[in-house]
Design an enzyme around this catalytic site. Sequence first.
Site, mmCIF file in Angstrom:
data_model
loop_
_atom_site.group_PDB
_atom_site.id
_atom_site.type_symbol
_atom_site.label_atom_id
_atom_site.label_comp_id
_atom_site.label_asym_id
_atom_site.label_seq_id
_atom_site.Cartn_x
_atom_site.Cartn_y
_atom_site.Cartn_z
ATOM 1 N N SER A 82 0.827 -1.360 0.010
ATOM 2 C CA SER A 82 0.010 0.020 0.035
ATOM 3 C C SER A 82 0.901 1.254 0.040
ATOM 4 O O SER A 82 0.298 2.229 -0.198
ATOM 5 C CB SER A 82 -1.009 -0.067 1.210
ATOM 6 O OG SER A 82 -0.150 -0.210 2.423
ATOM 7 N N HIS B 269 -2.258 -2.845 -5.840
ATOM 8 C CA HIS B 269 -2.844 -2.306 -4.717
ATOM 9 C C HIS B 269 -4.180 -2.633 -4.909
ATOM 10 O O HIS B 269 -5.079 -1.871 -4.957
ATOM 11 C CB HIS B 269 -2.199 -1.228 -4.357
ATOM 12 C CG HIS B 269 -2.678 -0.527 -2.877
ATOM 13 N ND1 HIS B 269 -2.834 0.731 -2.680
ATOM 14 C CD2 HIS B 269 -3.072 -1.240 -1.952
ATOM 15 C CE1 HIS B 269 -3.347 0.997 -1.450
ATOM 16 N NE2 HIS B 269 -3.488 -0.466 -0.892
ATOM 17 N N GLU C 84 -4.897 0.009 -7.553
ATOM 18 C CA GLU C 84 -3.853 0.910 -8.201
ATOM 19 C C GLU C 84 -2.759 -0.136 -8.723
ATOM 20 O O GLU C 84 -2.463 -0.986 -8.084
ATOM 21 C CB GLU C 84 -3.211 1.726 -6.926
ATOM 22 C CG GLU C 84 -4.052 2.826 -6.464
ATOM 23 C CD GLU C 84 -3.308 3.553 -5.293
ATOM 24 O OE1 GLU C 84 -3.577 4.685 -5.371
ATOM 25 O OE2 GLU C 84 -2.627 3.040 -4.441
ATOM 26 N N ASN D 136 -3.536 6.479 -0.507
ATOM 27 C CA ASN D 136 -2.732 6.668 0.720
ATOM 28 C C ASN D 136 -2.058 7.687 0.917
ATOM 29 O O ASN D 136 -1.988 8.420 2.022
ATOM 30 C CB ASN D 136 -2.075 5.459 0.977
ATOM 31 C CG ASN D 136 -2.924 4.315 1.228
ATOM 32 O OD1 ASN D 136 -3.989 4.350 1.721
ATOM 33 N ND2 ASN D 136 -2.410 2.952 1.235
#
Length: 296
Positions: free
Chosen positions: A116, A135, A147, A185
């Site tokens: 992540s 991800h 992702e 993130n």
Amino acid sequence: MKVAVVGSGVMGLGIAQAFAQEQGYEVVLCVVSGKGFDKKRELFEKPLKRQLAKGKITQERFDEITGKVTITGIDGCADCDLIIESAVENMQSKIKLLKQIEEVCKPDALVASNTSSLSITELSSELTHPIIGMHFFNPAAVMKLIEVIPGMTTTPEMVEKVKDISTDIDKVPVEVIEGPGFVVNRLLIPMINEAIGIFEEGLASVEGIDIAMKLGANHRMGPLALGDLIGLDVCLAIMEVMYHETFDAKYRPARLLKKMVRAKQLGQKTSKGFYEYDNRGKIIPGTALDLRVTGE
């Protein structure tokens, strides 16, 4: 296509379900410890049993999904076409596991990491087999985004193949140039960290912060409840990656976040974080954390 998910925590179980519930995929869930297979089977089936009890899926559909999943040790990925590493968010732990995967996988296997925040290039630095970032988001069986992150050794063909697979399992792939935290993130975890800082300063209660962001920013879930869902250990790991990659003070983890991780109060996975949770993962009313912080 035969898919292996190496790592059987919350994300690994969810990724396995994401593939098993789609047509054309056989799934091998590889337990890194090489034991506790019956317990992992029970955990894999738990959310599906809830859907079955609520009438959201039929018994036939339940049997179809669970029947496509084999649970074994890491050797189970030897004949798989796609292998997704989903271990704890730690560089050395992931490199160690990827080396084990490399020892047993087919030469033409597509190997991906569900990191992540970590550098795909660094993860591949001790490997001869190229890898790619894939991800998923929690809960992986439900969330639509993947992702797709190429590293320095990732080929364009690998990128296109992962995008095609993502679309095939009803996800939406977004290609991201490698960078700490990627896209989601990089934006999301600092917001959760800032919410923890606001609470730690005593500016508002846990419920107050979450209600403010739900009603004031139209967020589906407040940032502290979201941190509990993601896992506060994961939030801390991502903040530390971004801080050490950039040395930018805005990515410094909140002190309370560190304390809670040290206390193993990680959120839903330990039944206690900023809220306490029942065995269905629902917040128990009246259990929000109250540190009586004065801000002094």
